[in-house]
Structures are given as structure tokens and as C-alpha cells.
Design an enzyme around this catalytic site. Structure first.
Site, PDB file in Angstrom:
ATOM      1  N   ASP A 142     -10.908   2.643   3.749  1.00  0.00           N
ATOM      2  CA  ASP A 142     -11.461   1.363   3.878  1.00  0.00           C
ATOM      3  C   ASP A 142     -12.932   1.056   3.857  1.00  0.00           C
ATOM      4  OD1 ASP A 142      -9.663  -0.917   3.339  1.00  0.00           O
ATOM      5  OD2 ASP A 142      -9.595  -1.184   5.486  1.00  0.00           O
ATOM      6  N   GLN A 144      -4.796  -1.502   9.453  1.00  0.00           N
ATOM      7  CA  GLN A 144      -4.483  -2.534   8.862  1.00  0.00           C
ATOM      8  C   GLN A 144      -5.259  -3.614  10.001  1.00  0.00           C
ATOM      9  OE1 GLN A 144      -3.271  -3.269   5.683  1.00  0.00           O
ATOM     10  NE2 GLN A 144      -4.089  -5.593   6.175  1.00  0.00           N
ATOM     11  N   LYS A 175       0.828  -1.115   0.038  1.00  0.00           N
ATOM     12  CA  LYS A 175       0.071  -0.100   0.037  1.00  0.00           C
ATOM     13  C   LYS A 175       0.941   1.272   0.012  1.00  0.00           C
ATOM     14  CE  LYS A 175      -3.806  -2.370   2.383  1.00  0.00           C
ATOM     15  NZ  LYS A 175      -4.467  -2.942   3.325  1.00  0.00           N
TER      16      LYS A 175
END
Ligand code: NDP
Length: 296
Positions: free
Chosen positions: A121, A98, A54
Site C-alpha cells: 500500500d 485494510q 482484491k
């Protein structure tokens, strides 16, 4: 008949190139550099690989990228404090924590603490609600990637019969909502669905997001259907020598080899949906930066 193979690598590269162009334009015209902050707690090896990827892709697209690595014994209070600081930082437009977090940390509370406008997200309940209400939302990256692949493959999706197998907040529910917005007729199936093969056979679009290796067989697929396989499952190699040596490979939720003879188009695993996820994260970060700056 052999199905067309939907090339996730190609589509993901196109999205990343479009994002890089959008970033260059934003920097040139508005002096705005989209910034992504990734928070990694602990030392889970798979998470470290995802986070590195990422960060690298964000930088390659010309974005600002900062990874905050916290030790596995970080407290909930320390994590929430960092998220609050990132919420307040005007150079950070997207925040990603994460997952999974180490045991003992409250995942839902961490996600809820992210400002909805920075929740790239798309897991915050505010964004889930906005999606259902048909409002501007930040949508989870994997479902967004699935939708892009479907549009690129089929064009207009209106009126098509879609079956989504799996109903998680991360994949199944948002992809079903996106397909509904595209005017598909959507059925959501799950572990309690009766006669799943018959339901799958009705689908012109079949999305598998289950987490069970090769569960969906060729005779569950309507001839000519477009099959999107979200599953990522690690299984032993078929070759007994490799299996005995403990070597593993990735397979999807669809029995790919047999499905090739029935489907009209299908995503491979690896090389399909998985590659889209990071590309859509970059796109979401640009979307978030533009909305925060009031740029349409
Ligand atoms: P979850 O475990 O959260 O959800 C799985 C879903 O599948 C549940 O809704 C469950 O039903 C359903 N299910 C389980 N067993 C069956 C069955 N026998 N028949 C029908 N439905 C069943 O998984 P995720 O949604 O997070 O992930 C799904 C897969 O996608 C995994 O392989 C994961 O690794 C992969 N994935 C891939 C990503 C990518 O980037 N390509 C990103 C995210 C996930 P119920 O609700 O009734 O329990």
C-alpha cells in the site's frame, strides 16, 4: 470541444493482463508465485467489498492470495502478532491492512509494523521517504494509477504545469512527488490555499483529491487541460423521487458535466481512477516479490 474520456476500465484491464503475464513468467522461470496477504479487521461493509475484490483479482492474475479476517474486538497486540507472522512468511510478498481499522486500534502502528519491502500500500514512512529521495519505493496504488493514466494520455509529462488539490499521505503527497519525478512543475493546493480557482486555471495537469463533491468547476479548468478526478463522493440522486427514497450515486471532486466542455481529457467517476487502484496493488505485489527474490 468535448474532452476525451479517460477509460479507467480499459487501462485497469491492461494492467491486470500485464500482471498476469508477469506472474506466469515468474512462476515458469523462477518458480516464484507472488503472494498477497490482506488483513481485514471488523465487518465494515465497504471494506468487505474492497477486500473481496482484491482477493479475486489477485487469484485471477495467478497470484497467491490469503485474506485474514479478524473480529472487531481484536486487540492491537493480536493484530501486530499477525503482521509479524506475515512479515516472516516467505510465501507472502505483499501485506495490506485494510483501512480504516475499528476504533481503538492504532492505524499508524499497524502500518509501521509492516516490513517496508512488503508494504504494497506504500503507506509506511520508509516507503514515503524512499519516494521523496527518488529511491526504489513501493508507491501508494491510487497515485500510481493516476500517473499511469497521465502517461498513457499525454506521453512525456516533462515541463508540464501540474496542480494537485489535496495533500494527504495516501493520494495528494505521493502523486505530487511522482509528477515532480516526471519533471512537471508541481503546485500542491489544500484547504488553506488562497484563490484556488486561479491556481487550478494554471494547470495543464489538474489532479483533484479532495473529497468534496463537484467542488472543481468548469471555469477553474484551463482549456485543454488533463483532469484526473480521484474523488469518490456519495451524494443523493438529482431525481427528487430517487433522492427521497434514499438512493445515492457516486460523483467525483470535479463537476464532470460542465468540465467536459473545457478539459482536453478527463477521468469519469465512477469508471476512472477508482478502477486503477486494485490493478496497481497487483502490480506492486509483483514488484515486491521480484525485489525480495533479487530479480531485476
Ligand atoms: P483526505 O481527507 O485525507 O484529504 C483531503 C485533502 O483535501 C486535504 O489535503 C485537504 O486539505 C484538502 N481539502 C479539503 N477541503 C478543501 C477545500 N475546500 N479546498 C482545497 N482543498 C481542500 O482525503 P484523501 O486524500 O484520502 O481522499 C481524497 C478523495 O479521494 C476522497 O474523495 C476519497 O474518497 C478519494 N479516494 C479515492 C481513491 C480511489 O481509489 N479512487 C483512493 C483514495 C481516496 P488540508 O490538508 O488543508 O485539510
Amino acid at each position: 470541444m468535448t474532452a476525451d474520456i479517460i477509460d479507467g476500465k480499459l487501462h485497469a484491464a491492461r494492467v491486470r493482463a500485464d500482471v498476469a503475464q508477469a506472474v506466469a513468467e515468474l512462476r515458469a522461470t523462477h518458480g516464484l508465485q507472488p503472494g498477497l496477504a490482506v488483513v481485514l479487521v471488523g465487518d465494515d461493509p465497504a471494506s468487505q467489498v474492497y477486500v473481496r475484490s482484491k482477493g479475486e483479482h489477485s487469484l485471477a492474475a495467478g497470484m497467491r492470495s490469503v485474506t485474514h479476517r479478524l473480529s472487531g474486538d481484536t486487540t492491537q497486540g493480536e493484530l501486530l502478532q499477525l503482521i509479524a507472522a506475515l512479515n516472516a512468511d516467505p510465501a507472502v510478498h505483499g501485506i495490506l491492512v485494510q483501512l480504516p481499522l475499528p476504533l481503538g486500534l492504532d492505524q499508524q502502528a499497524a502500518i509501521a509494523a509492516i516490513h517496508p519491502d512488503k508494504d504494497v500500500d506504500g503507506l509506511n514512512v520508509v516507503n514515503a521517504g524512499r519516494l521523496v529521495a527518488g529511491m526504489d519505493a513501493l508507491v501508494p496504488c491510487t497515485p500510481l494509477g493516476c500517473l499511469l493514466l497521465l502517461r498513457e494520455t499525454l506521453g512525456d509529462l516533462a515541463g508540464l504545469r501540474a496542480v494537485v488539490v489535496g495533500r494527504s499521505l495516501l493520494v495528494g503527497k505521493p502523486i505530487a512527488q511522482l509528477l515532480l519525478q516526471e519533471n512537471c512543475t508541481v503546485t500542491m493546493a489544500h484547504s488553506r490555499t488562497r484563490d484556488l480557482p486561479a491556481i487550478c486555471r494554471e494547470a495543464e495537469i489538474l489532479v483533484a483529491a479532495v473529497g468534496r463533491p463537484r467542488m472543481i468547476q468548469a471555469d477553474w479548468i484551463k482549456p485543454g487541460a488533463c483532469v484526473i478526478d480521484v474523488g469518490i463522493n456519495r451524494v443523493p440522486f438529482d431525481d427528487p423521487a430517487k433522492a427521497a427514497a434514499g438512493q445515492t450515486k457516486l460523483v467525483g471532486d470535479v463537476d464532470y458535466k460542465s468540465a467536459l466542455a473545457v478539459a482536453g481529457a478527463i477521468t469519469p467517476v465512477p469508471g476512472g481512477v477508482g478502477l486503477m487502484t486494485v490493478a496497481m496493488l497487483l502490480q506492486n505485489t509483483v514488484t515486491a516479490a521480484k525485489r525480495q527474490a533479487g530479480i531485476a
